[in-house]
Design an enzyme around this catalytic site. Structure first.
Site, PDB file in Angstrom:
ATOM      1  N   GLY A   1      50.598  -5.800  70.016  1.00 54.82           N
ATOM      2  CA  GLY A   1      49.683  -5.574  69.922  1.00 54.82           C
ATOM      3  C   GLY A   1      48.627  -5.196  71.181  1.00 54.82           C
ATOM      4  O   GLY A   1      47.279  -4.395  70.741  1.00 54.82           O
TER       5      GLY A   1
ATOM      6  N   ASN B   1      49.235  -2.922  73.252  1.00 56.86           N
ATOM      7  CA  ASN B   1      48.587  -1.552  73.288  1.00 56.86           C
ATOM      8  C   ASN B   1      47.608  -1.195  72.738  1.00 56.86           C
ATOM      9  O   ASN B   1      46.965  -0.214  72.997  1.00 56.86           O
ATOM     10  CB  ASN B   1      49.731  -0.575  72.744  1.00 56.86           C
ATOM     11  CG  ASN B   1      50.945   0.172  74.138  1.00 56.86           C
ATOM     12  OD1 ASN B   1      50.751   0.872  75.149  1.00 56.86           O
ATOM     13  ND2 ASN B   1      52.316  -0.252  74.199  1.00 56.86           N
TER      14      ASN B   1
ATOM     15  N   ILE C   1      60.198   2.501  59.723  1.00 57.61           N
ATOM     16  CA  ILE C   1      60.480   5.021  60.387  1.00 57.61           C
ATOM     17  C   ILE C   1      59.625   4.930  58.597  1.00 57.61           C
ATOM     18  O   ILE C   1      59.593   5.023  57.827  1.00 57.61           O
ATOM     19  CB  ILE C   1      62.199   5.281  60.367  1.00 57.61           C
ATOM     20  CG1 ILE C   1      62.910   4.454  60.737  1.00 57.61           C
ATOM     21  CG2 ILE C   1      62.290   5.893  59.585  1.00 57.61           C
ATOM     22  CD1 ILE C   1      64.339   4.556  61.454  1.00 57.61           C
TER      23      ILE C   1
ATOM     24  N   ASN D   1      53.050   8.436  68.784  1.00 58.12           N
ATOM     25  CA  ASN D   1      53.252   7.058  68.786  1.00 58.12           C
ATOM     26  C   ASN D   1      53.332   6.993  69.951  1.00 58.12           C
ATOM     27  O   ASN D   1      53.816   7.995  70.878  1.00 58.12           O
ATOM     28  CB  ASN D   1      55.151   7.161  68.247  1.00 58.12           C
ATOM     29  CG  ASN D   1      55.555   6.029  68.174  1.00 58.12           C
ATOM     30  OD1 ASN D   1      55.070   4.868  68.549  1.00 58.12           O
ATOM     31  ND2 ASN D   1      57.179   6.562  68.679  1.00 58.12           N
TER      32      ASN D   1
ATOM     33  N   HIS E   1      56.548   5.231  73.043  1.00 61.62           N
ATOM     34  CA  HIS E   1      58.006   5.322  73.031  1.00 61.62           C
ATOM     35  C   HIS E   1      57.751   4.697  74.603  1.00 61.62           C
ATOM     36  O   HIS E   1      58.081   4.991  75.533  1.00 61.62           O
ATOM     37  CB  HIS E   1      58.707   6.415  72.251  1.00 61.62           C
ATOM     38  CG  HIS E   1      60.130   5.650  72.792  1.00 61.62           C
ATOM     39  ND1 HIS E   1      60.957   4.751  71.281  1.00 61.62           N
ATOM     40  CD2 HIS E   1      61.755   5.943  73.274  1.00 61.62           C
ATOM     41  CE1 HIS E   1      62.128   4.811  71.771  1.00 61.62           C
ATOM     42  NE2 HIS E   1      62.385   5.135  72.578  1.00 61.62           N
TER      43      HIS E   1
HETATM   44  C1  GRF Z   1      55.738  -0.947  73.051  1.00 57.15           C
HETATM   45  O1  GRF Z   1      57.019  -1.192  73.843  1.00 57.15           O
HETATM   46  C2  GRF Z   1      55.518   0.869  72.643  1.00 57.15           C
HETATM   47  O2  GRF Z   1      55.838   1.488  73.254  1.00 57.15           O
HETATM   48  C3  GRF Z   1      57.011  -0.073  71.391  1.00 57.15           C
HETATM   49  O3  GRF Z   1      56.682  -1.202  70.543  1.00 57.15           O
HETATM   50  C4  GRF Z   1      55.916  -1.865  72.692  1.00 57.15           C
HETATM   51  C5  GRF Z   1      54.652  -2.330  71.446  1.00 57.15           C
HETATM   52  O4  GRF Z   1      54.620  -3.344  71.782  1.00 57.15           O
HETATM   53  N1  GRF Z   1      56.812   1.467  70.636  1.00 57.15           N
HETATM   54  P1  GRF Z   1      52.977  -3.216  71.646  1.00 57.15           P
HETATM   55  O5  GRF Z   1      52.580  -4.360  70.192  1.00 57.15           O
HETATM   56  O6  GRF Z   1      52.249  -2.638  71.892  1.00 57.15           O
HETATM   57  O7  GRF Z   1      52.007  -4.945  72.807  1.00 57.15           O
END
Ligand code: GRF
Length: 194
Positions: free
Chosen positions: A17, A19, A97, A112, A114
Protein backbone atom coordinates in the site's frame (compact mmCIF):
# COMPACT_ATOMS: atom_id res chain seq x y z
CA UNK A 1 -15.61 31.80 -1.63
CA UNK A 2 -17.44 28.63 -2.66
CA UNK A 3 -14.97 25.78 -3.00
CA UNK A 4 -15.54 22.82 -5.32
CA UNK A 5 -16.12 19.57 -3.40
CA UNK A 6 -13.13 17.28 -3.49
CA UNK A 7 -13.50 14.23 -5.71
CA UNK A 8 -13.89 10.94 -3.88
CA UNK A 9 -11.27 8.24 -4.44
CA UNK A 10 -11.60 4.52 -3.87
CA UNK A 11 -8.12 2.97 -3.71
CA UNK A 12 -7.86 -0.79 -4.28
CA UNK A 13 -4.81 -2.58 -2.88
CA UNK A 14 -3.59 -6.11 -2.23
CA UNK A 15 -0.51 -5.58 -0.10
CA UNK A 16 2.01 -3.01 1.09
CA UNK A 17 0.00 0.00 0.00
CA UNK A 18 2.85 2.47 -0.46
CA UNK A 19 1.17 4.06 -3.49
CA UNK A 20 -2.05 4.40 -1.49
CA UNK A 21 0.02 6.10 1.23
CA UNK A 22 1.50 8.54 -1.27
CA UNK A 23 -2.04 9.46 -2.39
CA UNK A 24 -3.12 9.77 1.23
CA UNK A 25 -0.23 12.16 1.93
CA UNK A 26 -1.16 14.27 -1.09
CA UNK A 27 -4.79 14.52 0.10
CA UNK A 28 -3.60 16.00 3.41
CA UNK A 29 -3.00 19.26 1.55
CA UNK A 30 -6.33 21.11 1.67
CA UNK A 31 -5.72 22.41 -1.87
CA UNK A 32 -5.53 18.87 -3.27
CA UNK A 33 -8.69 18.28 -5.36
CA UNK A 34 -9.49 14.77 -4.08
CA UNK A 35 -9.83 12.74 -0.89
CA UNK A 36 -9.84 9.02 -0.18
CA UNK A 37 -13.30 7.71 0.71
CA UNK A 38 -12.40 4.02 0.70
CA UNK A 39 -9.41 1.69 0.79
CA UNK A 40 -10.52 -1.75 -0.32
CA UNK A 41 -8.47 -4.93 -0.50
CA UNK A 42 -8.85 -8.52 -1.68
CA UNK A 43 -6.49 -9.47 1.16
CA UNK A 44 -7.56 -9.01 4.79
CA UNK A 45 -3.91 -8.86 5.85
CA UNK A 46 -2.84 -6.15 3.42
CA UNK A 47 -0.53 -3.78 5.28
CA UNK A 48 -2.11 -0.81 3.56
CA UNK A 49 -5.42 -1.51 5.35
CA UNK A 50 -3.71 -0.75 8.66
CA UNK A 51 -2.30 2.49 7.29
CA UNK A 52 -5.77 3.53 6.12
CA UNK A 53 -7.43 2.61 9.42
CA UNK A 54 -4.83 4.62 11.31
CA UNK A 55 -5.82 7.61 9.16
CA UNK A 56 -9.54 7.03 9.93
CA UNK A 57 -10.34 6.06 6.38
CA UNK A 58 -13.14 3.64 5.59
CA UNK A 59 -11.71 0.23 4.72
CA UNK A 60 -13.14 -3.03 3.37
CA UNK A 61 -11.67 -6.44 2.63
CA UNK A 62 -13.32 -8.99 0.37
CA UNK A 63 -11.29 -12.11 -0.25
CA UNK A 64 -12.02 -14.00 -3.45
CA UNK A 65 -12.29 -17.26 -1.47
CA UNK A 66 -15.34 -15.91 0.38
CA UNK A 67 -17.35 -15.86 -2.85
CA UNK A 68 -18.49 -18.67 -5.13
CA UNK A 69 -17.68 -16.86 -8.34
CA UNK A 70 -15.47 -14.07 -9.58
CA UNK A 71 -18.66 -12.29 -10.60
CA UNK A 72 -20.03 -12.38 -7.04
CA UNK A 73 -16.70 -11.12 -5.70
CA UNK A 74 -16.63 -8.24 -8.14
CA UNK A 75 -20.25 -7.35 -7.33
CA UNK A 76 -19.38 -7.07 -3.64
CA UNK A 77 -16.44 -4.81 -4.50
CA UNK A 78 -18.65 -2.69 -6.77
CA UNK A 79 -21.40 -2.41 -4.13
CA UNK A 80 -18.89 -1.03 -1.66
CA UNK A 81 -17.36 1.40 -4.14
CA UNK A 82 -20.81 2.60 -5.14
CA UNK A 83 -22.00 2.90 -1.53
CA UNK A 84 -19.05 5.22 -0.89
CA UNK A 85 -19.98 7.23 -3.98
CA UNK A 86 -16.45 7.12 -5.34
CA UNK A 87 -15.79 9.34 -8.34
CA UNK A 88 -12.46 7.78 -9.31
CA UNK A 89 -11.27 4.22 -8.67
CA UNK A 90 -7.50 3.90 -8.34
CA UNK A 91 -5.89 0.47 -8.53
CA UNK A 92 -2.67 0.56 -6.53
CA UNK A 93 -1.10 -2.88 -6.46
CA UNK A 94 -4.51 -4.61 -6.69
CA UNK A 95 -3.52 -8.07 -7.84
CA UNK A 96 -6.69 -9.17 -9.63
CA UNK A 97 -7.55 -9.14 -13.30
CA UNK A 98 -10.92 -7.43 -13.61
CA UNK A 99 -13.74 -8.58 -15.87
CA UNK A 100 -15.09 -6.48 -18.71
CA UNK A 101 -18.31 -6.03 -16.71
CA UNK A 102 -16.32 -4.40 -13.92
CA UNK A 103 -14.15 -2.21 -16.13
CA UNK A 104 -17.17 -1.13 -18.23
CA UNK A 105 -19.04 -0.10 -15.08
CA UNK A 106 -16.34 2.50 -14.35
CA UNK A 107 -15.27 3.45 -17.85
CA UNK A 108 -13.13 6.60 -17.75
CA UNK A 109 -13.03 6.51 -13.93
CA UNK A 110 -10.82 3.45 -13.34
CA UNK A 111 -7.04 3.86 -13.41
CA UNK A 112 -3.97 1.81 -12.48
CA UNK A 113 -0.29 2.33 -11.84
CA UNK A 114 2.05 -0.19 -13.43
CA UNK A 115 5.81 -0.45 -12.85
CA UNK A 116 7.03 -0.33 -16.45
CA UNK A 117 6.95 1.94 -19.46
CA UNK A 118 3.88 0.38 -21.06
CA UNK A 119 3.27 -1.08 -23.55
CA UNK A 120 6.55 -2.75 -22.55
CA UNK A 121 6.46 -5.36 -19.80
CA UNK A 122 2.81 -5.92 -19.01
CA UNK A 123 2.25 -8.31 -16.11
CA UNK A 124 4.69 -9.29 -13.38
CA UNK A 125 8.48 -9.14 -12.75
CA UNK A 126 8.80 -5.98 -14.79
CA UNK A 127 12.12 -4.85 -13.28
CA UNK A 128 13.85 -8.19 -13.86
CA UNK A 129 12.53 -8.31 -17.42
CA UNK A 130 13.72 -4.76 -18.18
CA UNK A 131 17.19 -5.66 -16.88
CA UNK A 132 17.27 -8.94 -18.81
CA UNK A 133 16.42 -7.06 -21.99
CA UNK A 134 19.31 -4.61 -21.44
CA UNK A 135 17.04 -1.56 -21.33
CA UNK A 136 18.77 1.71 -20.55
CA UNK A 137 15.59 3.28 -19.29
CA UNK A 138 12.63 2.01 -17.33
CA UNK A 139 9.82 3.57 -15.33
CA UNK A 140 6.14 3.53 -14.48
CA UNK A 141 2.82 4.26 -16.16
CA UNK A 142 -0.59 5.43 -15.02
CA UNK A 143 -3.24 4.20 -17.43
CA UNK A 144 -6.96 3.75 -17.85
CA UNK A 145 -8.09 0.20 -17.13
CA UNK A 146 -9.99 -1.96 -19.57
CA UNK A 147 -10.45 -5.72 -19.64
CA UNK A 148 -7.04 -6.27 -21.28
CA UNK A 149 -4.39 -6.62 -18.55
CA UNK A 150 -2.28 -3.43 -18.38
CA UNK A 151 -3.74 -2.55 -21.77
CA UNK A 152 -5.82 0.61 -21.34
CA UNK A 153 -5.00 4.05 -22.67
CA UNK A 154 -1.81 5.55 -21.21
CA UNK A 155 -2.30 8.76 -19.22
CA UNK A 156 1.24 9.56 -18.02
CA UNK A 157 4.66 7.98 -17.48
CA UNK A 158 7.78 8.68 -15.45
CA UNK A 159 11.24 7.45 -16.49
CA UNK A 160 14.38 6.42 -14.67
CA UNK A 161 17.78 5.56 -16.10
CA UNK A 162 18.87 1.94 -15.70
CA UNK A 163 22.33 1.81 -14.08
CA UNK A 164 25.00 -0.79 -14.82
CA UNK A 165 24.99 -1.99 -11.22
CA UNK A 166 21.17 -2.22 -10.92
CA UNK A 167 19.50 -5.31 -9.51
CA UNK A 168 15.72 -5.80 -9.74
CA UNK A 169 15.47 -4.47 -6.18
CA UNK A 170 17.50 -1.30 -6.69
CA UNK A 171 15.68 -0.57 -9.92
CA UNK A 172 12.28 -1.24 -8.30
CA UNK A 173 13.15 1.15 -5.47
CA UNK A 174 14.02 3.98 -7.88
CA UNK A 175 10.88 3.38 -9.95
CA UNK A 176 8.78 3.35 -6.76
CA UNK A 177 10.03 6.84 -5.86
CA UNK A 178 8.67 7.99 -9.23
CA UNK A 179 5.39 6.08 -8.75
CA UNK A 180 4.82 7.95 -5.51
CA UNK A 181 5.08 11.28 -7.34
CA UNK A 182 3.32 10.30 -10.56
CA UNK A 183 0.15 8.73 -9.17
CA UNK A 184 -0.93 11.65 -6.91
CA UNK A 185 -0.17 14.13 -9.68
CA UNK A 186 -2.22 12.24 -12.29
CA UNK A 187 -5.11 11.85 -9.85
CA UNK A 188 -5.07 15.60 -9.18
CA UNK A 189 -5.08 16.31 -12.90
CA UNK A 190 -8.07 13.97 -13.51
CA UNK A 191 -9.98 15.17 -10.44
CA UNK A 192 -9.73 18.77 -11.61
CA UNK A 193 -11.23 17.78 -14.97
CA UNK A 194 -14.18 15.81 -13.49
C1 GRF B 1 3.65 -1.00 -7.38
O1 GRF B 1 4.94 -1.21 -7.93
C2 GRF B 1 2.66 -0.77 -8.49
O2 GRF B 1 3.18 -0.12 -9.60
C3 GRF B 1 2.26 -2.18 -8.86
O3 GRF B 1 2.25 -2.90 -7.64
C4 GRF B 1 3.13 -2.27 -6.72
C5 GRF B 1 2.31 -1.96 -5.51
O4 GRF B 1 3.09 -1.45 -4.46
N1 GRF B 1 1.01 -2.19 -9.56
P1 GRF B 1 2.37 -0.77 -3.21
O5 GRF B 1 1.39 -1.78 -2.64
O6 GRF B 1 1.69 0.47 -3.69
O7 GRF B 1 3.47 -0.47 -2.23
Amino acid sequence: MVSTPRKRLAVLISGRGSNMESILKATQDSEYPAEICLVLSDNKNAMGLETARAANIETAAFERSEFDTRHDHELAVQDKINAQQADLICLAGYMRILSGDFTDAYEGRLINIHPSLLPKYKGLNTHQRALDAGENEHGCTVHHVNSEMDGGEIIAQARVAVLKEDTPDTLAARVLVEEHKLYPSVIAMLAKKM
